[in-house]
Design a protein around this motif. Sequence first.
Motif, mmCIF file in Angstrom:
data_model
loop_
_atom_site.group_PDB
_atom_site.id
_atom_site.type_symbol
_atom_site.label_atom_id
_atom_site.label_comp_id
_atom_site.label_asym_id
_atom_site.label_seq_id
_atom_site.Cartn_x
_atom_site.Cartn_y
_atom_site.Cartn_z
ATOM 1 N N PRO A 101 -63.715 75.127 11.736
ATOM 2 C CA PRO A 101 -64.852 74.682 12.559
ATOM 3 C C PRO A 101 -65.297 73.259 12.251
ATOM 4 C CG PRO A 101 -65.550 76.301 10.925
ATOM 5 C CD PRO A 101 -64.055 76.292 10.906
ATOM 6 N N ALA A 102 -65.008 72.778 11.031
ATOM 7 C CA ALA A 102 -65.426 71.421 10.652
ATOM 8 C C ALA A 102 -64.670 70.359 11.437
ATOM 9 C CB ALA A 102 -65.225 71.210 9.155
ATOM 10 N N THR A 103 -63.437 70.666 11.849
ATOM 11 C CA THR A 103 -62.637 69.685 12.589
ATOM 12 C C THR A 103 -62.464 70.053 14.063
ATOM 13 O OG1 THR A 103 -60.618 70.824 11.842
ATOM 14 C CG2 THR A 103 -61.362 68.939 10.544
ATOM 15 N N ARG A 104 -63.026 71.160 14.486
ATOM 16 C CA ARG A 104 -62.956 71.571 15.893
ATOM 17 C C ARG A 104 -63.676 70.537 16.764
ATOM 18 N NH1 ARG A 104 -65.121 77.166 16.054
ATOM 19 N NH2 ARG A 104 -63.276 77.450 14.753
ATOM 20 N N ILE A 105 -63.168 70.310 17.947
ATOM 21 C CA ILE A 105 -63.729 69.289 18.823
ATOM 22 C C ILE A 105 -65.165 69.649 19.235
ATOM 23 C CG2 ILE A 105 -62.906 70.322 20.995
ATOM 24 C CD1 ILE A 105 -62.219 67.433 21.893
#
Length: 427
Positions: A254-258
């Motif tokens: 989730p930290a790198t999800r758009i």
Amino acid sequence: MEEVNSPSVLHGRYELGRVLGHGSFAKVYLARDLRSGKGVAMKVVGKEKVIRAGMMEQIKREIAVMKMVTHPNIVELYEVMATRSRIYFAMELVRGGELFAKIARAGRLREDEARHYFRQLISAVDFCHGRGVYHRDLKPENLLLDDAGNLKIADFGLSALAGHVRTDGLLHTTCGTPAYVAPEVIGKKGYDGAKADLWSCGVILYVLLAGFLPFQDENLVAMYKKIRRGDFRCPPWFSSDARRLITKLLDPNPATRITVSKLVDMPWYKKSQIAKPEPLPPPLPQKVVEEEEEEPARLNAFHLISFSQGFDLSPLFENEDGGRREEGMRFTTREPASGVISRLEEVAAKAEGRIRVTKSGASGVRLEGAEKGMKGKLAVAAEIYAVAPSVLVVEVKRDGGDMIEYKNFCSQELRPALRDIVWAAAA
């Protein structure tokens, strides 16, 4: 729930007509606003059922949320009324049916058509997030279409508000529909509601373009492992821009999800619309289900996990020897609910008076012994839940009587009668 007489006039404002649909706790009626002559959908909730199920706070939250989110792509709540026994939701009447039904008819949508719906979905979801509202059950079945082919988000029953986060700033309630739930929701460490909703939007976009789910497995434990890994493949007909966007949405981290702010700048999202969606077929009532047609209750991820030991969902599937670590029996089947019910009723019929059916409906069957044993009459309850449109979970429990008598009944009569409809999933 006690029936509402039809036709009848509610509070001198709304004339109630036929039933459009129903669920475990509510019925939806076609109604007419006598002040404006406008058609509305009237959702009628039985207070007693809601209180027994401990869901009154959820109903209050749904009302609070729907009053906060007035948007062209969200089903509008006009007003809420109540009597001693019922709560009435007067809502926007959306006649075009579910987006799910459109996908089912078409197989899959063209990219320009999918883009039209996806833009409307993101517009509404971003609007909700801006007001601290997280839907938590986004899926094509909860996306309705109006007469003009515009998308409308419905069913905020599992939604959460920003005020529900814990001191760590995260939500912790496991909920949603298994195939659409974000990987962090399955874990126990908490999740950001906005990021979890965007994952579900990514699954929806994949389904619009592919006509099937990105994460599929006959065993739910294996499916959740795929979700955690982000293990999916795009079909060859996806454009490269669509692949890039979906990959960024279905990022298991989730930290790198758009984010929405970056999503709206992606080439696929920004591409100009070439054609409008195909016209809808003649309007259908909102989520039409004839009153006499019932459906099994639907399981969300929270129900599935509550059935299991921790997060091990394998107990949902029977071992070949039928062994269980508890007194209940659960199995999955592709038999329709009506077929399961018929089998259970046949068991009673073959018992020649020893067992009788005391309850029968789409949600389950209750069988009861004719004679009292040492601990009263044997009673067996079989509850039916829908995991997916073609997959049911049947849970059988002892509802009364002696344990030994119950086990003998299951092994000698119930299991043999159901064996050929049990779907034995691979571990």
